[in-house]
Design an enzyme around this catalytic site. Structure first.
Site, PDB file in Angstrom:
ATOM      1  N   GLU A 420       0.831  -1.212   0.000  1.00  0.00           N
ATOM      2  CA  GLU A 420       0.000   0.000   0.000  1.00  0.00           C
ATOM      3  C   GLU A 420       0.864   1.259   0.000  1.00  0.00           C
ATOM      4  OE1 GLU A 420      -2.971  -0.224   3.078  1.00  0.00           O
ATOM      5  OE2 GLU A 420      -3.967  -1.902   2.089  1.00  0.00           O
ATOM      6  N   GLU A 497      -4.276  -8.904   0.425  1.00  0.00           N
ATOM      7  CA  GLU A 497      -4.919  -8.810   1.740  1.00  0.00           C
ATOM      8  C   GLU A 497      -6.428  -8.960   1.579  1.00  0.00           C
ATOM      9  OE1 GLU A 497      -3.892  -5.509   4.457  1.00  0.00           O
ATOM     10  OE2 GLU A 497      -1.823  -5.740   3.774  1.00  0.00           O
TER      11      GLU A 497
HETATM   12  C1  GAL Z   1      -4.053  -2.729   5.478  1.00  0.00           C
HETATM   13  C2  GAL Z   1      -2.552  -2.695   5.745  1.00  0.00           C
HETATM   14  C3  GAL Z   1      -2.182  -3.619   6.884  1.00  0.00           C
HETATM   15  C4  GAL Z   1      -3.089  -3.365   8.046  1.00  0.00           C
HETATM   16  C5  GAL Z   1      -4.512  -3.577   7.634  1.00  0.00           C
HETATM   17  C6  GAL Z   1      -5.485  -3.397   8.764  1.00  0.00           C
HETATM   18  O1  GAL Z   1      -4.460  -1.681   4.695  1.00  0.00           O
HETATM   19  O2  GAL Z   1      -1.850  -3.084   4.603  1.00  0.00           O
HETATM   20  O3  GAL Z   1      -0.853  -3.380   7.261  1.00  0.00           O
HETATM   21  O4  GAL Z   1      -2.895  -2.079   8.493  1.00  0.00           O
HETATM   22  O5  GAL Z   1      -4.820  -2.650   6.629  1.00  0.00           O
HETATM   23  O6  GAL Z   1      -6.807  -3.431   8.316  1.00  0.00           O
END
Ligand code: GAL
Length: 805
Positions: A420, A497
């Site tokens: 990100e 993710e």
């Molecule tokens: C994502 C990020 C992770 C964590 C996660 C929590 O956007 O890449 O490191 O922060 O959100 O929801």
């Protein structure tokens, strides 16, 4: 003279010691350090008196030893634990016979801003706390006399990482001694460019250094051994090499007949032993573990391992080991991976930084695919004092150190250049992405490079515009999956993710079929969360940018082009306590809590990702008269589940293509709630939960009861409060007093509740939902360890562990 068997054995042992002394020695340099918490600029001097400093062994993390406090600068995202400055010193002797050797020190990771001196001579600094580095000590050593290594660690600038980093020399340190002509550090690179049933081609690149004064003529070759230790290939017939002063790179190839492939189910490993001989005498030897496997990403059909389609069933993991903090411990890492393997996980994304080298060995052995990620930010910061400060000067060295260290692992199948990254939103992303990918590919072209992106409109995504990424990784935004192939024609995809769903183990809010967005998206009314800082563990709470676990599973399964996913997150981790703030200090995102105790959703994945029969029934059965309780079950290998309350059927239900659990809304009555899964009317599994009475007993179970007497091995002891019939009491939490005597110590305690503000080192630990964890560590002296757990009004419980050589 006639020699008996015993004498012959001793001679053989001495000879082998003598011959290894001739070649490379790699010594574990973790033991016998001195430590000072705080700063003393004179501590770099060789003759500084560190007698009063604390003695300890590495790996070490000083932050985890502290009490939690809202006053620590690390509070917001770093877990309410302190950073600060610390010094380490180690005094050691190098034998006079090593005077003609090359000696270097290898650090696998120091958080952060480390500076190192040997005998008062400054060797250098390394800002990035997640990367490995080494220094050549040769010119500054005293041979046959004491030497002093001094390391200053400065983690005082906060906020830094968006999660708990830990502070100190928190990974392994090794002292490596070689002859002047030797394989360079990370100087063997093994790939398997051609694999078929009858043969695999093994290609080996060597980098050899020669720090002597003249060219050397040597034999350089590799033998390959199978997992049983049988030699299966050699390049010994390769011609002699001239190693010029400075060094040189070479390549050779060999063939393995009828290769056994490395896979998730059968992670078969070969060992390559590379040797250098001069005048028939062995002068260097390096062992490299590798696997033979092929894989590819297909734009239309997803991921293939060894030509078989394989959906990536992955989780994201931060590096902390719960109550043990960031200090790497093999037993703790193995326990995490074992729990994940049982759940059906086949891949790990070590987010958002290179992991400890040793955990990749475990992934090779246990059969996980691994995505290794370099950075959470580039030049544009996420926190004031994060890596943005060092990116310009250090990114090339750091990303290349990562690839060089990890490129022989069969588990490692992708590199990620970032997570990100802010630069995806402007044109600087194009240039930097290209540069980082070039740096990776200059060393390894056998693995695809990805980046975890959030912006999925091509015209707005400047990292994708670089054209440098082999696979596009997208975080969240399930609703956009359908359009990805249209937006990014010909590209391969992976969900880097998913979810960011939240739960605390054993907490249940009704009704379970209404979703809660915590934090909210601004469109729905703001909910503040629960007063006790719990989060309901039905799969119905998630951050507004995420989704439920079920929704993510359904979306990833729906599209063949989506290679798979990495759930945020496998385990809870310290830091990022969304949706709360202090005293919450660790995350609610994990499928497994910080103590390693699975939340209910663990069994959703297990039912979808494994073929072993699963039937998981929840919640507990201790409610108030008049309550209406939503009862859920996750199951597989069956076509229906029937629910019974006190023997009366409440009907059968089945999963659908859109809903991966079954639910009944039940007017509560104390007694027994029971689920029965059936296939074609035949019972597959039965699960029942009884209303528990008052706590009557403390129940202790250990993940292992025999430990190695090595000062590092661990046993994880789960503590349960149960009633007189052995039922877990889910609603009567009590303070425990835990003590460990004999051949071990109490390394940490936890209960998995993210808002418990008592230190992880505290032997007094309250249970959370009837459970807690005690982590016991062996001493080097073997013997018995006695663990005693006491709680008011209950008989104390005792557990005995044994340690052995
Ligand atoms: C994502 C990020 C992770 C964590 C996660 C929590 O956007 O890449 O490191 O922060 O959100 O929801």
């Amino acid at each position: 003279m006639k020699l008996n068997k015993h004498t012959l054995l001793v001679i053989a042992l001495l000879l082998s010691l003598f011959s290894t002394a001739q070649v490379r020695s790699v010594v574990d340099f973790n033991n016998g350090w001195k430590f000072l918490l705080g700063n003393d600029s004179l501590a770099s001097n060789a003759n500084y008196n560190d007698a009063k400093w604390r003695s300890l062994n590495l790996p070490h993390d000083w932050s985890i030893e502290s009490n939690f406090s809202s006053s620590f600068p690390a509070t917001n995202q770093g877990g309410a634990l302190p950073g600060g400055i610390g010094w380490y010193r180690k005094t050691f002797t190098v034998p006079a016979s090593s005077a003609d050797k090359k000696i270097r020190i290898e650090f696998d990771g120091v958080y952060k801003n480390s500076e190192v001196w040997i005998n008062g001579h400054y060797l250098g600094k390394r800002p990035y706390g997640y990367v490995n580095f080494s220094y050549d000590l040769t010119p500054y050593l005293n041979y046959g006399k004491p030497n002093v290594l001094a390391v200053k660690v400065d983690n005082s600038l906060q906020p830094d990482s968006r999660w708990y980093s830990g502070s100190g020399i928190y990974r392994d340190v090794k002292l490596v001694t070689t002859s002047k002509v030797a394989i360079a550090e990370a100087g063997v690179f093994i790939t398997t460019p051609v694999i078929n049933q009858s043969k695999a081609t093994v290609s080996i690149q060597y980098t050899v250094t020669n720090t002597g004064k003249q060219n050397e003529i040597v034999n350089l070759y590799t033998d390959v051994y199978d997992a049983a230790g049988k030699k299966v290939a050699t390049s010994k017939n390769i011609v002699k090499r001239t190693i010029p002063v400075g060094g040189y790179s070479y390549a050779s190839q060999l063939q393995i007949n009828a290769p056994i492939l490395w896979s998730i189910a059968k992670p078969y490993l070969y060992k390559a032993v590379t040797r250098i001989e001069r005048n028939g005498q062995l002068i260097d030897e390096v062992k490299t573990t590798f696997g033979i496997r092929s894989f590819r990403f297909d734009a239309a059909n997803g991921f293939f391992l060894n030509n078989q389609p394989l959906k990536i069933q992955g989780v994201c993991m931060h590096h902390d080991l719960g109550a043990l903090g960031a200090a790497y411990n093999h037993a703790a890492a193995k326990r995490q991976l074992t729990i994940l393997k049982e759940m059906g996980v086949n891949a790990i994304r070590f987010s958002h930084n290179p992991p400890a080298a040793a955990i990749l060995d475990l992934c090779d052995e246990m059969g996980f695919l691994v995505q290794v990620e370099a950075f959470d930010m580039w030049k544009k910061k996420k926190n004031k004092f994060d890596y943005n400060l060092y990116f310009d000067e250090w990114h090339a060295r750091d990303i290349q150190a990562m690839v060089l260290r990890d490129r022989n692992h069969p588990s490692v199948f992708m590199w990620s250049i970032g997570n990100e990254i802010r630069e995806q939103f402007d044109s600087t992303g194009t240039t930097i992405a290209k540069r980082l990918v070039d740096l990776v590919k200059a060393i390894d072209t056998t693995r695809p490079v990805t980046c975890a992106l959030t912006e999925n409109f091509p015209e707005k995504n400047f990292i994708w515009k670089s054209g440098a990424l082999d696979v596009l990784g997208f975080n969240y935004k399930l609703y956009d999956y359908a359009d990805l192939p249209k937006r990014f024609p010909g590209q391969s995809f992976v969900a880097t993710e998913t979810a960011s769903a939240l739960a605390s183990r054993g907490s249940y809010d009704m009704p379970s079929d209404s979703n809660r967005l915590w934090p909210p998206d601004g469109k729905t009314p703001t909910v503040k969360g629960n007063a006790d800082m719990s989060v309901s563990a039905y799969d119905h709470v998630y951050a507004y940018w995420g989704s439920s676990h079920e929704a993510a599973l359904l979306a990833v399964n729906k599209y063949k082009f989506m290679s798979g996913m990495f759930v945020w997150s496998g385990f809870d981790f310290i830091g990022e306590p969304v949706p709360y703030a202090w005293p919450a200090r660790s995350s609610y995102y994990g499928i497994v809590d910080l103590a390693g105790l699975p939340k209910d959703v663990y069994y959703l994945y297990q039912s979808e990702w494994t073929t072993k029969p699963v039937l998981h029934l929840f919640p507990h059965w201790n409610w108030n008269k008049g309550d209406t309780v939503d009862v859920w079950a996750y199951y597989n290998n069956a076509d229906e589940v029937e629910l019974f309350l006190n023997g009366k059927s409440l009907g059968s239900k089945s999963k659908t293509t859109d809903v991966l659990h079954v639910m009944w809304r039940v007017p509560y009555q104390p007694g027994i709630i029971k689920a029965v899964s059936k296939k074609n009317g035949k019972i597959i599994l039965t699960k029942e939960i009884r209303t528990a009475g008052a706590p009557a007993k403390i129940l202790l179970t250990a993940d292992k009861s025999k430990l190695k007497a090595n000062g590092k091995d661990l046993s994880f002891i789960t503590v349960k409060l149960v009633d007189k019939d052995g039922n877990l009491v889910p609603d009567a939490d009590q303070l425990l007093q835990i003590s460990v005597t004999g051949a071990g110590l109490l390394a940490g305690t936890d209960n998995g509740f993210p808002a418990d503000s008592s230190s992880f080192k505290n032997p007094r630990r309250k249970t959370w939902k009837g459970m807690a964890l005690a982590i016991v560590q062996s001493h080097v002296k073997k013997g018995n360890i006695t663990v005693l757990v006491k709680a008011d009004g209950l008989k104390q419980a005792m557990f005995t562990l044994r340690t052995e050589d």
